[in-house]
Design a protein around this motif. Structure first.
Motif, PDB file in Angstrom:
ATOM      1  N   ASP A  40     -15.600  13.904 -58.867  1.00  0.00           N
ATOM      2  CA  ASP A  40     -14.479  12.813 -59.448  1.00  0.00           C
ATOM      3  C   ASP A  40     -14.468  11.998 -59.185  1.00  0.00           C
ATOM      4  OD1 ASP A  40     -12.522  14.730 -59.637  1.00  0.00           O
ATOM      5  OD2 ASP A  40     -12.231  15.228 -58.032  1.00  0.00           O
ATOM      6  N   LEU A  41     -15.693  11.077 -59.029  1.00  0.00           N
ATOM      7  CA  LEU A  41     -16.172   9.960 -58.599  1.00  0.00           C
ATOM      8  C   LEU A  41     -16.543   9.320 -60.088  1.00  0.00           C
ATOM      9  CD1 LEU A  41     -17.712   9.195 -54.768  1.00  0.00           C
ATOM     10  CD2 LEU A  41     -15.724   7.906 -55.870  1.00  0.00           C
ATOM     11  N   GLU A  42     -16.889  10.577 -60.325  1.00  0.00           N
ATOM     12  CA  GLU A  42     -17.869  10.189 -61.727  1.00  0.00           C
ATOM     13  C   GLU A  42     -16.659   9.259 -63.251  1.00  0.00           C
ATOM     14  OE1 GLU A  42     -19.720  12.915 -65.986  1.00  0.00           O
ATOM     15  OE2 GLU A  42     -19.774  13.520 -63.591  1.00  0.00           O
ATOM     16  N   LYS A  43     -15.615  10.702 -63.534  1.00  0.00           N
ATOM     17  CA  LYS A  43     -14.071  10.125 -64.221  1.00  0.00           C
ATOM     18  C   LYS A  43     -14.415   8.522 -63.781  1.00  0.00           C
ATOM     19  CE  LYS A  43     -12.652  15.030 -64.211  1.00  0.00           C
ATOM     20  NZ  LYS A  43     -11.999  15.692 -63.410  1.00  0.00           N
ATOM     21  N   PHE A  44     -14.028   8.637 -62.727  1.00  0.00           N
ATOM     22  CA  PHE A  44     -13.378   6.592 -61.940  1.00  0.00           C
ATOM     23  C   PHE A  44     -14.908   5.704 -62.872  1.00  0.00           C
ATOM     24  CE2 PHE A  44     -10.486   8.682 -58.592  1.00  0.00           C
ATOM     25  CZ  PHE A  44      -9.870   7.987 -59.500  1.00  0.00           C
ATOM     26  N   GLU A  45     -15.884   5.904 -62.172  1.00  0.00           N
ATOM     27  CA  GLU A  45     -17.014   5.386 -62.639  1.00  0.00           C
ATOM     28  C   GLU A  45     -16.891   5.022 -64.257  1.00  0.00           C
ATOM     29  OE1 GLU A  45     -21.037   4.219 -64.194  1.00  0.00           O
ATOM     30  OE2 GLU A  45     -20.065   6.358 -64.632  1.00  0.00           O
TER      31      GLU A  45
ATOM     32  N   GLN B 204     -14.840   0.126 -66.447  1.00  0.00           N
ATOM     33  CA  GLN B 204     -15.422  -1.162 -67.131  1.00  0.00           C
ATOM     34  C   GLN B 204     -14.033  -1.533 -68.393  1.00  0.00           C
ATOM     35  OE1 GLN B 204     -17.962  -3.884 -67.264  1.00  0.00           O
ATOM     36  NE2 GLN B 204     -15.564  -4.949 -68.234  1.00  0.00           N
ATOM     37  N   GLU B 205     -13.173  -0.333 -68.659  1.00  0.00           N
ATOM     38  CA  GLU B 205     -11.971   0.210 -69.141  1.00  0.00           C
ATOM     39  C   GLU B 205     -10.865  -0.505 -68.234  1.00  0.00           C
ATOM     40  OE1 GLU B 205     -14.407   2.295 -69.413  1.00  0.00           O
ATOM     41  OE2 GLU B 205     -14.544   2.100 -71.594  1.00  0.00           O
ATOM     42  N   VAL B 206     -11.068  -0.552 -66.897  1.00  0.00           N
ATOM     43  CA  VAL B 206      -9.959  -1.083 -66.100  1.00  0.00           C
ATOM     44  C   VAL B 206     -10.088  -1.797 -65.808  1.00  0.00           C
ATOM     45  CG1 VAL B 206      -9.284  -0.304 -63.237  1.00  0.00           C
ATOM     46  CG2 VAL B 206     -10.129   1.577 -64.794  1.00  0.00           C
ATOM     47  N   LEU B 207     -11.320  -2.781 -65.542  1.00  0.00           N
ATOM     48  CA  LEU B 207     -11.410  -4.778 -65.076  1.00  0.00           C
ATOM     49  C   LEU B 207     -10.261  -4.544 -66.062  1.00  0.00           C
ATOM     50  CD1 LEU B 207     -12.456  -6.610 -63.573  1.00  0.00           C
ATOM     51  CD2 LEU B 207     -14.445  -5.783 -64.680  1.00  0.00           C
ATOM     52  N   THR B 208     -10.965  -4.636 -67.620  1.00  0.00           N
ATOM     53  CA  THR B 208     -10.924  -5.258 -68.166  1.00  0.00           C
ATOM     54  C   THR B 208      -9.027  -5.370 -69.061  1.00  0.00           C
ATOM     55  OG1 THR B 208     -12.866  -4.572 -69.709  1.00  0.00           O
ATOM     56  CG2 THR B 208     -10.811  -5.744 -71.487  1.00  0.00           C
TER      57      THR B 208
ATOM     58  N   VAL C  80      -9.530 -10.421 -59.931  1.00  0.00           N
ATOM     59  CA  VAL C  80      -9.828  -8.133 -59.167  1.00  0.00           C
ATOM     60  C   VAL C  80     -11.610  -8.431 -59.957  1.00  0.00           C
ATOM     61  CG1 VAL C  80      -9.237  -8.016 -62.096  1.00  0.00           C
ATOM     62  CG2 VAL C  80      -8.912  -6.436 -60.404  1.00  0.00           C
ATOM     63  N   VAL C  81     -11.404  -8.041 -58.689  1.00  0.00           N
ATOM     64  CA  VAL C  81     -13.004  -6.786 -58.713  1.00  0.00           C
ATOM     65  C   VAL C  81     -13.356  -5.930 -58.907  1.00  0.00           C
ATOM     66  CG1 VAL C  81     -15.235  -7.075 -58.026  1.00  0.00           C
ATOM     67  CG2 VAL C  81     -13.944  -9.001 -57.896  1.00  0.00           C
TER      68      VAL C  81
ATOM     69  N   ALA D  30      -4.546   4.835 -63.948  1.00  0.00           N
ATOM     70  CA  ALA D  30      -4.430   5.816 -64.123  1.00  0.00           C
ATOM     71  C   ALA D  30      -4.433   6.453 -66.042  1.00  0.00           C
ATOM     72  CB  ALA D  30      -2.334   6.237 -63.861  1.00  0.00           C
ATOM     73  N   GLN D  31      -3.745   5.016 -66.593  1.00  0.00           N
ATOM     74  CA  GLN D  31      -3.489   5.491 -67.954  1.00  0.00           C
ATOM     75  C   GLN D  31      -4.715   4.926 -68.315  1.00  0.00           C
ATOM     76  OE1 GLN D  31      -1.357   1.553 -69.597  1.00  0.00           O
ATOM     77  NE2 GLN D  31      -1.901   1.676 -71.651  1.00  0.00           N
ATOM     78  N   GLU D  32      -6.065   4.505 -67.687  1.00  0.00           N
ATOM     79  CA  GLU D  32      -7.035   4.631 -68.163  1.00  0.00           C
ATOM     80  C   GLU D  32      -8.324   5.679 -68.252  1.00  0.00           C
ATOM     81  OE1 GLU D  32      -8.303   2.523 -70.242  1.00  0.00           O
ATOM     82  OE2 GLU D  32      -6.846   0.775 -70.256  1.00  0.00           O
ATOM     83  N   LEU D  33      -7.261   6.653 -66.959  1.00  0.00           N
ATOM     84  CA  LEU D  33      -8.418   7.790 -67.053  1.00  0.00           C
ATOM     85  C   LEU D  33      -7.256   8.626 -66.633  1.00  0.00           C
ATOM     86  CD1 LEU D  33      -9.603   6.381 -64.893  1.00  0.00           C
ATOM     87  CD2 LEU D  33      -9.357   8.411 -62.808  1.00  0.00           C
ATOM     88  N   SER D  34      -6.292   8.967 -68.012  1.00  0.00           N
ATOM     89  CA  SER D  34      -5.163   9.365 -68.420  1.00  0.00           C
ATOM     90  C   SER D  34      -4.841  10.506 -68.185  1.00  0.00           C
ATOM     91  CB  SER D  34      -5.761  10.081 -69.947  1.00  0.00           C
ATOM     92  OG  SER D  34      -6.251   9.360 -70.637  1.00  0.00           O
ATOM     93  N   VAL D  35      -4.360  10.057 -66.496  1.00  0.00           N
ATOM     94  CA  VAL D  35      -3.891  11.142 -65.146  1.00  0.00           C
ATOM     95  C   VAL D  35      -2.241  10.328 -65.557  1.00  0.00           C
ATOM     96  CG1 VAL D  35      -6.241  12.157 -64.906  1.00  0.00           C
ATOM     97  CG2 VAL D  35      -4.957  10.202 -63.350  1.00  0.00           C
ATOM     98  N   GLU D  36      -2.168  10.956 -64.117  1.00  0.00           N
ATOM     99  CA  GLU D  36      -0.194  10.851 -63.725  1.00  0.00           C
ATOM    100  C   GLU D  36      -0.467   9.989 -62.497  1.00  0.00           C
ATOM    101  OE1 GLU D  36       3.177  11.011 -64.850  1.00  0.00           O
ATOM    102  OE2 GLU D  36       1.622  12.323 -66.396  1.00  0.00           O
TER     103      GLU D  36
END
Length: 417
Positions: A17-22, A26-30, A42-43, A72-78
């Protein structure tokens, strides 16, 4: 403004699951740093065993909802999925956590050397986007200082402990040493340079390098290694004692078919040891069940990670506790900065008016001399009130100071700055 942490690590979240976040960090930060963001800064700190977001905002609840929805949007989850996986910290718990992380106390390998550099690079990425606020910058700068102090004063991290050194220790046990043996490295990224240096310290005979992106030859030109083509991969794997894979590329670098082919080609009864330190898994799960294949992955490293000396940990905790108290005191005292600035500006107007009067009456030379003198006097007069303002803020008595400034100088000061 409040500093908030939202994140998780290998203690609470499976590595898969950490892999999905990782992968989406970059997309989350942007996305969080885009225009019209409700955040002040934000960092995002994302490594092989943690995903953490540090941000600053006016409204705690609204900003939490905003950050959660973006992730959630960047990971395509709720959003509820993100909320259930990421924990929240605020107040002095934020510097407490980051300082511990930067010092390596929260790592899979306690005291690992790599995390402090990863913390610095995460701040740099936010700087490039122009989204590292003053308080976040101070927080991360302090974290770097704390990490250095912990290493210097306790020895944690000074031995160069890391995930790869722990993995190589396990491989050394399995192979009765690495000296004089041949090694294959899969991957040529930044982490591969760390791996190469680590195996070279073990006195290996030869290091081969394979890159799925075709960069093996370029890498070998600078690192005393030997490039391997895709056509040669199975043969080389059949001849080496150890394979270390850290490609970071999607898909398996070593699948079941390749492993079976290598097993048939090997002319030795000893097992081929494969170290997989890629969060996205370079070695397919079925490989570990093939005869003659021994896989050392992050889960095994986590399970077998050595415990550091208790006294060193206690000393490190003391250093962090002191650093957190100092950081919080500094943050609190800075709430008085606008008040002190208003006082300086008010007195500055009197000074400028007097300088202009002298200029009209006696000319520029005289005015310049008066300017130097009055500014020295102003700094001297305001030094004690400035220091006292910060002391009162730390003690929680700044309201009296604000009332005194208003009464004495007729300055309207926002009491909630």
């Amino acid at each position: 403004m409040a500093l908030v942490y939202l994140g998780t690590d290998f203690h609470d979240t499976p590595l898969a699951d950490l892999e999905k976040f990782e992968a989406s960090s970059q997309e989350v930060l942007t996305a969080l740093a885009r225009q019209r963001s409700m955040l002040e800064g934000v960092v995002v700190l994302s490594t092989c065993n943690r995903f953490e977001i540090y941000f600053e905002a006016d409204s705690f609840h609204e900003s939490m909802d905003y950050v959660t929805s973006v992730v959630a949007q960047e990971l395509s989850v709720e959003p509820s999925v993100v909320t259930s996986m990421l924990k929240v910290l605020y107040g002095d718990s934020v510097p407490q956590h980051l300082f511990s992380v930067a010092a390596g106390l929260e790592s899979m390998i306690v005291g690992e050397e790599e995390i402090s550099g990863q913390v610095k690079r995460s701040l740099s990425r936010s700087h490039k986007l122009g989204f590292a606020s003053k308080n976040l910058n101070q927080l991360f700068q302090n974290a770097a200082s704390v990490a250095k102090s912990v290493t210097t004063e306790t020895g944690l991290g000074a031995s160069g402990r890391s995930v790869i050194t722990a993995a190589l220790d396990l491989a050394t046990e399995e192979l009765s040493g690495l000296e004089g043996k041949k090694i294959l490295l899969i991957g040529t990224g930044a982490y591969s340079r760390v791996v190469t240096a680590a195996v070279q310290r073990h006195g290996v005979e030869k290091i081969f390098v394979y890159s799925r992106s075709g960069r093996a030859e370029k890498f070998s030109n600078n690192h005393q290694t030997f490039p391997v083509t895709k056509h040669e991969l199975a043969k080389v794997m059949s001849e080496v004692a150890l394979v270390v894979s850290a490609s970071g590329t999607k898909g398996f670098a070593i699948d079941g078919v390749l492993a079976q082919e290598v097993a048939l080609l090997r002319k030795t009864s000893s097992s081929l040891v494969l170290i997989d330190v890629s969060l996205s898994r370079d070695v397919a799960p079925e490989v570990s069940s093939i005869d003659g294949m021994t896989v050392i992955d992050l889960e095994l490293i986590k399970e077998r990670a050595p415990q550091e000396h208790v006294n060193s940990l206690m000393k490190a905790r003391e250093i962090i506790h002191t650093a957190v108290a100092d950081f919080e005191a500094n943050m609190t005292s800075r709430t008085m900065d606008p008040i002190v600035a208003a006082l300086r500006a008010h007195i500055g107007l009197w000074v400028e008016e007097e300088i202009e009067n002298v200029r009209r009456k006696s000319g520029n030379d005289a005015a310049n001399e008066v300017q130097k003198s009055l500014r020295k006097v102003t700094n001297a007069i305001l030094h004690a009130p400035s220091v006292k303002a910060k002391e009162l803020a730390i003690d929680g008595n700044h309201e009296d100071y604000i009332r005194a400034v208003r009464l004495l100088f007729d300055i309207e000061v926002n009491e909630h700055v």
